[in-house]
Enzyme design. Structure first.
Site, PDB file in Angstrom:
ATOM      1  N   ALA A  65      -4.845  -5.147   9.789  1.00 47.78           N
ATOM      2  CA  ALA A  65      -4.796  -6.267   8.469  1.00 47.78           C
ATOM      3  C   ALA A  65      -5.122  -5.360   7.218  1.00 47.78           C
ATOM      4  CB  ALA A  65      -6.170  -7.208   8.897  1.00 47.78           C
ATOM      5  N   GLY A 111      -5.419  -5.419  13.711  1.00 49.94           N
ATOM      6  CA  GLY A 111      -4.509  -6.434  13.874  1.00 49.94           C
ATOM      7  C   GLY A 111      -3.046  -6.321  14.218  1.00 49.94           C
ATOM      8  N   GLU A 114      -3.271  -6.323  17.846  1.00 55.07           N
ATOM      9  CA  GLU A 114      -3.544  -7.879  18.103  1.00 55.07           C
ATOM     10  C   GLU A 114      -2.051  -8.454  18.110  1.00 55.07           C
ATOM     11  OE1 GLU A 114      -6.978  -7.867  15.492  1.00 55.07           O
ATOM     12  OE2 GLU A 114      -8.013  -8.833  16.984  1.00 55.07           O
ATOM     13  N   GLU A 134     -11.727  -1.465  14.527  1.00 61.13           N
ATOM     14  CA  GLU A 134     -12.706  -2.447  13.599  1.00 61.13           C
ATOM     15  C   GLU A 134     -14.000  -1.881  13.639  1.00 61.13           C
ATOM     16  OE1 GLU A 134     -10.217  -3.276  15.616  1.00 61.13           O
ATOM     17  OE2 GLU A 134      -9.085  -5.175  14.521  1.00 61.13           O
TER      18      GLU A 134
HETATM   19  N1  CAA Z   1      -4.356  -1.576   5.095  1.00 60.82           N
HETATM   20  C1  CAA Z   1      -3.820  -1.407   4.007  1.00 60.82           C
HETATM   21  N2  CAA Z   1      -3.180  -0.274   3.639  1.00 60.82           N
HETATM   22  C2  CAA Z   1      -3.001   0.624   4.748  1.00 60.82           C
HETATM   23  C3  CAA Z   1      -3.384   0.356   6.136  1.00 60.82           C
HETATM   24  C4  CAA Z   1      -4.231  -0.841   6.329  1.00 60.82           C
HETATM   25  N3  CAA Z   1      -4.548  -1.423   7.464  1.00 60.82           N
HETATM   26  N4  CAA Z   1      -3.321   1.386   7.025  1.00 60.82           N
HETATM   27  C5  CAA Z   1      -2.511   2.244   6.228  1.00 60.82           C
HETATM   28  N5  CAA Z   1      -2.540   1.615   4.898  1.00 60.82           N
HETATM   29  C6  CAA Z   1      -1.836   2.564   3.961  1.00 60.82           C
HETATM   30  C7  CAA Z   1      -2.695   3.557   3.381  1.00 60.82           C
HETATM   31  O1  CAA Z   1      -3.692   3.111   2.412  1.00 60.82           O
HETATM   32  C8  CAA Z   1      -1.522   4.341   2.686  1.00 60.82           C
HETATM   33  O2  CAA Z   1      -1.493   3.844   1.440  1.00 60.82           O
HETATM   34  P1  CAA Z   1      -1.504   4.914   0.096  1.00 60.82           P
HETATM   35  O3  CAA Z   1      -0.175   5.927   0.313  1.00 60.82           O
HETATM   36  O4  CAA Z   1      -0.934   3.754  -1.113  1.00 60.82           O
HETATM   37  O5  CAA Z   1      -2.780   5.526  -0.172  1.00 60.82           O
HETATM   38  C9  CAA Z   1      -0.489   4.339   3.395  1.00 60.82           C
HETATM   39  O6  CAA Z   1      -0.480   3.224   4.231  1.00 60.82           O
HETATM   40  C10 CAA Z   1      -0.288   5.462   4.474  1.00 60.82           C
HETATM   41  O7  CAA Z   1      -1.379   5.735   5.336  1.00 60.82           O
HETATM   42  P2  CAA Z   1      -2.350   7.145   5.534  1.00 60.82           P
HETATM   43  O8  CAA Z   1      -1.991   7.949   4.351  1.00 60.82           O
HETATM   44  O9  CAA Z   1      -3.544   6.617   5.879  1.00 60.82           O
HETATM   45  O10 CAA Z   1      -1.470   7.719   6.618  1.00 60.82           O
HETATM   46  P3  CAA Z   1      -1.914   8.581   7.693  1.00 60.82           P
HETATM   47  O11 CAA Z   1      -0.877   9.088   8.307  1.00 60.82           O
HETATM   48  O12 CAA Z   1      -2.942   9.555   7.164  1.00 60.82           O
HETATM   49  O13 CAA Z   1      -2.893   7.694   8.890  1.00 60.82           O
HETATM   50  C11 CAA Z   1      -3.446   5.708  10.020  1.00 60.82           C
HETATM   51  C12 CAA Z   1      -2.421   6.866   9.385  1.00 60.82           C
HETATM   52  C13 CAA Z   1      -4.114   6.615  10.950  1.00 60.82           C
HETATM   53  C14 CAA Z   1      -2.754   4.471  10.693  1.00 60.82           C
HETATM   54  C15 CAA Z   1      -4.512   5.304   8.817  1.00 60.82           C
HETATM   55  O14 CAA Z   1      -3.597   4.913   7.644  1.00 60.82           O
HETATM   56  C16 CAA Z   1      -5.313   4.329   9.120  1.00 60.82           C
HETATM   57  O15 CAA Z   1      -6.309   4.557   9.821  1.00 60.82           O
HETATM   58  N6  CAA Z   1      -5.209   3.042   8.799  1.00 60.82           N
HETATM   59  C17 CAA Z   1      -6.013   1.780   9.015  1.00 60.82           C
HETATM   60  C18 CAA Z   1      -6.004   1.400  10.420  1.00 60.82           C
HETATM   61  C19 CAA Z   1      -7.175   0.407  10.564  1.00 60.82           C
HETATM   62  O16 CAA Z   1      -8.102   0.600  10.399  1.00 60.82           O
HETATM   63  N7  CAA Z   1      -6.707  -0.792  10.994  1.00 60.82           N
HETATM   64  C20 CAA Z   1      -7.556  -2.012  11.260  1.00 60.82           C
HETATM   65  C21 CAA Z   1      -7.565  -2.826  10.089  1.00 60.82           C
HETATM   66  S1  CAA Z   1      -8.860  -4.034  10.272  1.00 60.82           S
HETATM   67  C22 CAA Z   1      -8.024  -5.329  11.200  1.00 60.82           C
HETATM   68  O17 CAA Z   1      -7.012  -5.301  11.489  1.00 60.82           O
HETATM   69  C23 CAA Z   1      -8.986  -6.331  11.467  1.00 60.82           C
HETATM   70  C24 CAA Z   1      -8.607  -7.467  12.482  1.00 60.82           C
HETATM   71  O18 CAA Z   1      -8.526  -7.528  13.475  1.00 60.82           O
HETATM   72  C25 CAA Z   1      -7.580  -8.435  11.737  1.00 60.82           C
END
Ligand code: CAA
Length: 258
Positions: A65, A111, A114, A134
């Site tokens: 998400a 998400g 999911e 999460e």
């Molecule tokens: N939401 C918004 N933006 C996201 C994102 C997310 N879930 N995941 C990645 N991005 C964005 C980053 O902010 C970044 O944007 P900027 O360049 O503008 O800063 C871009 O995508 C590239 O990401 P990274 O620079 O972080 O890339 P990386 O290779 O260093 O890492 C990753 C990759 C490990 C996937 C890392 O991006 C990450 O951990 N993302 C979050 C994953 C996460 O926690 N997902 C769960 C969300 S909560 C949820 O989903 C709740 C639910 O059940 C509904």
């Protein structure tokens, strides 16, 4: 500006692509709306025989998400509404009348996993990483992860993944049945999914959709109720023109023409 979710049809197979590559295809309100429209097209289009769901680019299927959007929500009611919206869209995809394969081409986190869990099958590329991170964000999965992962891989394995937030590599995910198959590259992944759907396309369309419905309606029912659902849908299948053709072709020693 490109659509948040592309829907392309070739040879009776829809390819649905989440197109938010700069944010690793994270799900915001627009991508969820796009996925809902895709689910509605799967319901409507009687010519389709299967569908593939993939993320744009090489790096991610869907990284979860959208965390920027989540950070704006700070009270229980709207947060619950946000989860319900995601759950509703994923449920509509899960009820597709044609088989839907998630092609997990990189990160499928939160998400994103999911979303893959709501698809009928999951194929992965070797660079896939799946997990429910999460709890590390002070959250729990909200798009069905605590429920569908538990049903798919069992309570013990699901609990471990959910309470640690650890990621699994593609082969580790395959070993516990979280993904069906692993492919070397994105292209091989798509080709593998298309190959499976080409086999499905040779089968009775109504039978395939009744089988999907029987699995979906039965999986969470008790066995007696689930068997009753199966019998009802078997009745619809055996009374259909497709069954006349399929059984007739067997008896006449020829290939069926559905
Ligand atoms: N939401 C918004 N933006 C996201 C994102 C997310 N879930 N995941 C990645 N991005 C964005 C980053 O902010 C970044 O944007 P900027 O360049 O503008 O800063 C871009 O995508 C590239 O990401 P990274 O620079 O972080 O890339 P990386 O290779 O260093 O890492 C990753 C990759 C490990 C996937 C890392 O991006 C990450 O951990 N993302 C979050 C994953 C996460 O926690 N997902 C769960 C969300 S909560 C949820 O989903 C709740 C639910 O059940 C509904």
């Amino acid at each position: 500006m490109s659509e948040p979710v592309a829907f392309e049809v070739e040879g009776g197979v829809a390819t649905i692509t989440v197109q938010r590559e700069k944010a690793l295809n994270a799900l915001n309100a627009e991508t969820l709306d796009g996925l809902e429209r895709a689910a509605q097209r799967l319901q409507r289009d009687g010519e389709l025989r299967g569908a593939i769901l993939i993320g744009a680019g090489e790096k991610a299927f869907v990284a979860g998400a959208d965390l920027k959007a989540l950070s704006q929500v700070t009270s229980v009611g709207p947060a619950r509404g946000l989860a319900r919206r995601g759950q509703s869209v994923l449920r509509q995809l899960e009820q597709s009348p044609v088989p839907l394969i998630a092609c997990v081409n990189g990160y499928a986190l939160g998400g994103g996993l999911e979303l893959a869990l709501a698809c009928h099958m999951r194929y992965a590329s070797a660079n896939a990483r799946v997990g429910l991170p999460e709890v590390g964000l002070g959250l729990i999965p909200g798009y069905g992860g605590t429920q569908r992962l538990t049903r798919l891989v069992g309570r013990g394995r699901a609990t471990e993944l959910i309470v640690t937030g650890n990621q699994l590599k593609a082969d580790e995910a395959a070993a516990i049945g979280l993904v069906n198959r692993v492919f070397e590259s994105r292209d091989a992944l798509l080709a593998g999914a298309r190959e499976t759907l080409a086999v499905v396309a040779t089968r009775g369309r109504l039978a395939v959709s009744l089988a999907l419905e029987s699995i979906d309606r039965g999986v969470d029912a008790d066995l007696d109720a689930a068997l009753a659902v199966e019998a009802d849908l078997f009745g619809v299948a055996l009374a259909s023109d497709d069954a006349r053709e399929g059984i007739g072709a067997f008896l006449e020693k020829r290939a069926p023409n559905f």
